[in-house]
Scaffold this active site. Structure first.
Site, short mmCIF file in Angstrom:
data_model
loop_
_atom_site.label_atom_id
_atom_site.label_comp_id
_atom_site.label_asym_id
_atom_site.label_seq_id
_atom_site.Cartn_x
_atom_site.Cartn_y
_atom_site.Cartn_z
N HIS A 139 0.80 -1.24 0.00
CA HIS A 139 0.00 0.00 0.00
C HIS A 139 0.83 1.28 0.00
O HIS A 139 0.26 2.37 -0.06
CB HIS A 139 -0.96 0.02 1.20
CG HIS A 139 -0.25 0.25 2.50
ND1 HIS A 139 0.27 -0.78 3.25
CD2 HIS A 139 0.03 1.38 3.18
CE1 HIS A 139 0.84 -0.28 4.33
NE2 HIS A 139 0.71 1.03 4.31
C1 UD1 Z 1 -1.93 5.76 5.46
C2 UD1 Z 1 -0.63 6.29 6.05
C3 UD1 Z 1 0.42 5.21 5.98
C4 UD1 Z 1 -0.06 3.93 6.64
C5 UD1 Z 1 -1.39 3.50 6.04
C6 UD1 Z 1 -1.93 2.32 6.81
C7 UD1 Z 1 -0.20 8.69 5.70
C8 UD1 Z 1 0.55 9.70 4.92
N1 UD1 Z 1 -0.15 7.42 5.25
O1 UD1 Z 1 -1.71 5.48 4.08
O2 UD1 Z 1 1.58 5.65 6.67
O3 UD1 Z 1 0.89 2.93 6.46
O4 UD1 Z 1 -2.33 4.59 6.15
O5 UD1 Z 1 -2.86 1.60 6.09
O6 UD1 Z 1 -0.82 9.03 6.67
N2 UD1 Z 1 -9.06 5.02 1.10
C9 UD1 Z 1 -10.31 4.48 1.03
N3 UD1 Z 1 -10.93 4.13 2.20
C10 UD1 Z 1 -10.38 4.31 3.42
C11 UD1 Z 1 -9.10 4.87 3.48
C12 UD1 Z 1 -8.46 5.23 2.31
O7 UD1 Z 1 -10.88 4.30 -0.05
O8 UD1 Z 1 -11.01 3.96 4.44
C13 UD1 Z 1 -8.37 5.36 -0.16
C14 UD1 Z 1 -8.63 6.77 -0.66
O9 UD1 Z 1 -8.66 6.74 -2.04
C15 UD1 Z 1 -7.39 7.52 -0.20
C16 UD1 Z 1 -6.31 6.45 -0.30
O10 UD1 Z 1 -6.97 5.24 0.04
O11 UD1 Z 1 -7.12 8.64 -0.98
C17 UD1 Z 1 -5.14 6.69 0.62
O12 UD1 Z 1 -5.56 6.85 1.97
P1 UD1 Z 1 -4.67 7.68 3.00
O13 UD1 Z 1 -5.23 7.55 4.38
O14 UD1 Z 1 -4.43 9.05 2.50
O15 UD1 Z 1 -3.26 6.96 2.94
P2 UD1 Z 1 -2.90 5.41 3.07
O16 UD1 Z 1 -2.32 4.97 1.78
O17 UD1 Z 1 -4.05 4.66 3.62
N1 UDP Z 2 -3.78 -5.72 8.65
C1 UDP Z 2 -5.08 -6.21 8.79
N2 UDP Z 2 -5.76 -6.54 7.66
C2 UDP Z 2 -5.24 -6.43 6.41
C3 UDP Z 2 -3.91 -5.94 6.28
C4 UDP Z 2 -3.22 -5.59 7.43
O1 UDP Z 2 -5.57 -6.33 9.91
O2 UDP Z 2 -5.93 -6.75 5.44
C5 UDP Z 2 -3.04 -5.35 9.86
C6 UDP Z 2 -1.70 -6.01 10.01
O3 UDP Z 2 -1.84 -7.28 10.59
C7 UDP Z 2 -0.96 -5.03 10.89
C8 UDP Z 2 -1.51 -3.69 10.46
O4 UDP Z 2 -2.73 -3.96 9.77
O5 UDP Z 2 -1.28 -5.21 12.24
C9 UDP Z 2 -0.55 -2.99 9.53
O6 UDP Z 2 -1.15 -1.86 9.01
P1 UDP Z 2 -0.81 -1.27 7.58
O7 UDP Z 2 -0.07 -2.27 6.79
O8 UDP Z 2 -2.08 -0.73 7.04
O9 UDP Z 2 0.10 0.00 7.94
P2 UDP Z 2 1.65 0.16 8.31
O10 UDP Z 2 2.00 -0.84 9.36
O11 UDP Z 2 2.44 0.00 7.06
O12 UDP Z 2 1.72 1.57 8.81
#
Ligand code: UD1
Ligand code: UDP
Length: 357
Positions: free
Chosen positions: A203
């Site tokens: 992601h």
């Molecule tokens: C964010 C964090 C990242 C973390 C990740 C965990 C920042 C800069 N990034 O990244 O560090 O590892 O969360 O998963 O804060 N979207 C949906 N539904 C949701 C959430 C997001 O559709 O519930 C889609 C939207 O199109 C959005 C995109 O995902 O624009 C990115 O979401 P965003 O929260 O900005 O960043 P993540 O990639 O989720």
């Molecule tokens: N995770 C989850 N379901 C998923 C993918 C990840 O519960 O489909 C959990 C995973 O086990 C871990 C956490 O989400 O505990 C990690 O979050 P993510 O990868 O979104 O963010 P990051 O750790 O990179 O910030």
């Protein structure tokens, strides 16, 4: 103490679960959800599954550019912090929710406790690196997962208010890891053979938003010669569609693209896998804790001890390097307790009481 906890993204719900339990035994917690993640599978599911109390406030910020999202959070958080007047705020990790809360509280003079402080990739092109540096520099108390994190802070001149507590994800894992029978049931339901499939999550913006990187990773999944189970983050689904890669992956008989899974299922699928392939920070640690070898599709990692000990291979988003790493998977014998003993939450609360109580 009255503590205001700010969370907003999936990994923060998971990290907040054990700390919230520990805090609430003796203190008042006001839980604030920024609304950064909002899909049921990315948010509400974790509150239910991990018995996290419902947020007292949901700021409903949603998605946007970095400035839009962070700015909207700051405006709403400032109002709330003025109203709630907490003795301290708690923030986790390195998301935009973390940085927004840190900046808002710092300017109101409210003490900040940063959990998972001191992590560094030394890559300022990552939004997370900017968020963590900001949070660490304005925090009052910094709770570090590893000695390396303490060293990183020292190298930036931060030596006071630094505590080595172990990693809070080890606490979460201890609370929710399913037993062997439940793990076997989960694998059977997904038609997965224990020890034979690769569990994938991708992601990071640098992998998803660049067509070539995502194409290379998709190529590795198709070419790795193993069954693949891949819960797809909403950002990744959007990019796979945009770059015309979704149908290719979905049409591949060995690849199961599934919606994001719950936390216990994520742990179960990692624990039964031949290997984990990821660009997630949390997954690298969990794979280690569960003794499953990991391949990291990034050019660097914050969790360097997993690499030094032979449990994690950093390949970058390159098809051939990922396939080669998956073919060479070996299970090292040594498995030191890098992330503590799963008692970080209690330690964090005790340090907060001593410093702020
Ligand atoms: C964010 C964090 C990242 C973390 C990740 C965990 C920042 C800069 N990034 O990244 O560090 O590892 O969360 O998963 O804060 N979207 C949906 N539904 C949701 C959430 C997001 O559709 O519930 C889609 C939207 O199109 C959005 C995109 O995902 O624009 C990115 O979401 P965003 O929260 O900005 O960043 P993540 O990639 O989720
Ligand atoms: N995770 C989850 N379901 C998923 C993918 C990840 O519960 O489909 C959990 C995973 O086990 C871990 C956490 O989400 O505990 C990690 O979050 P993510 O990868 O979104 O963010 P990051 O750790 O990179 O910030």
């Amino acid at each position: 103490m009255k503590v205001l906890t700010v969370i907003g993204a999936r990994p923060q719900f998971i990290k907040a679960a054990p700390l919230s339990r520990a805090l609430r035994t003796r203190h008042r917690e006001v839980l604030v959800h920024t609304g950064q993640h909002y899909d049921h599978d990315m948010s509400r599911r974790f509150f239910r599954e991990m018995r996290i109390p419902a947020p007292d406030h949901n700021l409903g910020v949603g998605s946007g550019t970095h400035a839009q999202q962070t700015g909207a959070m700051m405006v709403r958080l400032e109002e709330l912090m003025v109203r709630e007047r907490p003795d301290a705020i708690v923030i986790f990790g390195d998301t935009n929710s973390t940085a927004a809360a840190a900046l808002s509280a710092a300017k109101l003079g409210i003490p900040i406790a940063h959990v998972e402080a001191g992590m560094r990739s030394f890559n300022r092109a990552m939004p997370e690196e900017v968020n963590r540096v900001v949070a660490d520099h304005v925090a009052t108390l910094r709770f570090c997962s590893t000695p390396a994190a303490v060293r990183h802070l020292r190298n930036e001149g931060i030596v006071s208010g630094v505590f080595l507590t172990g990693d809070i994800m080890a606490d979460a894992l201890r609370l929710l890891l399913p037993g062997p029978e439940r793990i076997a049931r989960i694998l059977r339901r997904r038609r997965l053979e224990p020890g034979h499939y690769v569990f994938v999550t991708i992601h990071r913006a640098e992998n998803t938003d660049r067509r070539e990187n995502l194409r290379q990773i998709a190529g590795a999944l198709i070419g790795c010669g193993r069954q693949v189970v891949f819960p797809v983050h909403p950002r990744t689904r959007g990019c796979l569609e945009r770059f015309g890669l979704l149908d290719r992956l979905a049409g591949s008989p060995d690849i199961a693209l599934i919606p994001p899974v719950g936390y216990a299922e994520s742990l179960a699928l990692q624990s039964g896998a031949h290997a984990v392939l990821t660009d997630s920070g949390g997954l690298q640690k969990e794979a280690y804790l569960l003794r499953t070898p990991c391949v990291t599709a990034r050019t660097e990692t914050e969790w360097t001890e997993t690499v030094a000990s032979g449990w994690n291979t950093v390949t970058g988003p390159r098809r051939d390097a990922i396939i080669a790493a998956l073919r060479r998977i070996a299970v090292p014998r040594r498995h030191p307790a890098f992330y503590g003993r799963g008692d970080a939450a209690g330690r964090i609360v005790r340090h907060m009481e001593r410093a702020l109580g």
